[in-house]
Design a protein around this motif. Structure first.
Motif, short mmCIF file in Angstrom:
data_model
loop_
_atom_site.label_atom_id
_atom_site.label_comp_id
_atom_site.label_asym_id
_atom_site.label_seq_id
_atom_site.Cartn_x
_atom_site.Cartn_y
_atom_site.Cartn_z
N PHE A 96 0.61 -1.99 -7.42
CA PHE A 96 1.45 -0.71 -7.32
C PHE A 96 0.91 0.29 -8.62
N THR A 97 -0.11 -0.08 -9.44
CA THR A 97 -0.69 0.66 -10.22
C THR A 97 -2.08 0.96 -10.09
N GLU A 144 8.53 0.96 -3.38
CA GLU A 144 7.60 2.48 -4.04
C GLU A 144 8.61 2.57 -5.25
N LEU A 147 0.37 4.33 -0.82
CA LEU A 147 0.41 3.54 -2.04
C LEU A 147 -0.24 4.34 -3.22
N THR A 204 -3.33 -6.27 0.64
CA THR A 204 -2.04 -5.52 -0.02
C THR A 204 -1.26 -4.84 1.17
N LYS A 239 6.32 2.19 -11.07
CA LYS A 239 5.63 3.54 -11.26
C LYS A 239 5.37 3.82 -12.61
N THR A 274 -1.50 5.70 -6.78
CA THR A 274 -1.64 5.02 -8.01
C THR A 274 -1.73 6.03 -9.24
N LEU A 327 2.68 -4.78 1.93
CA LEU A 327 3.38 -3.62 1.89
C LEU A 327 4.56 -3.79 3.03
#
Length: 210
Positions: free
Chosen positions: A143-144, A206, A32, A191, A210, A34, A195
């Motif tokens: 995701f960030t 994924e 994951l 989290t 992004k 970042t 996933l």
């Protein structure tokens, strides 16, 4: 999330949940990564809402290319609505990206401080932006920022994955998901559980944010 934290999460989830233990064995380690491009991540999130991953990726690429891959609040606000629509944005999403830009520019949403804020504070701040709901804020957290304990109970993929993997007859409600998570001790790594649930559907998570 750092590698050592993910390894701790996998050990914890495998020990407490037989279903997740099997998913982890079948899929290996899910990374994951970042990043700190918060403004771009939120733009991508808004643009990609209610679109397939392929369509969202195509529009996001055109949108970012138009701004030389470096959109900022001023450039978004100065762009004509028809120009943004020509890049694939709906009328509503044009309003949403401009509202995000305005709130960031005026300091109503302070992106620089996000890494120091609690999940709940970030959700509260992001949902000030038109078109950004709790789900979008949760995707940003995952995701960030790579926050470890986010459980998006309203996500259709999560609901479907739980129904299929846990042998339920119907899609579970948010309350049922929370009870399942508590019973199987997903916290403080909800989290990572999420996933692997997405992964069980072969979801290309994924590419998100992004």
């Amino acid at each position: 999330m750092k590698k050592i934290e993910i390894e701790r999460a996998l050990a914890h989830l495998s020990r407490n949940d037989k279903v997740l233990s099997t998913l982890i064995k079948n899929n290996g380690i899910c990374n994951l990564p970042t990043h700190k491009k918060y403004f771009i991540a939120l733009l991508r999130a808004i643009i990609g809402q209610q679109l397939s991953i392929k369509a969202a990726d195509s529009i996001n690429r055109k949108f970012l290319a138009h701004f030389d891959n470096s959109p900022d609040p001023d450039s978004i606000l100065s762009a004509k609505d028809e120009t943004l629509r020509s890049l694939g944005l709906s009328n509503a999403k044009v309003k949403y990206v401009k509202d995000l830009a305005l709130k960031v520019k005026e300091g109503e949403v302070k992106l620089k401080n996000f890494s120091k804020k609690r999940d709940e504070e970030i959700i509260e701040e992001l949902t000030k932006v038109k078109g950004v709901g709790v789900w979008t804020a949760q995707m940003f957290l995952i995701f960030t920022l790579g926050r470890p304990d986010v459980l998006p109970v309203d996500d259709l993929g999560i609901r479907k994955a739980i129904m299929l993997n846990y042998g339920l007859k119907n899609l579970p409600s948010g309350e049922e998901i929370e009870k399942l998570a508590k019973k199987n001790k997903w916290s403080p790594f909800s989290t990572v559980a999420s996933l692997y649930l997405w992964k069980s559907l072969d979801t290309n998570f994924e590419t998100i944010l992004k």
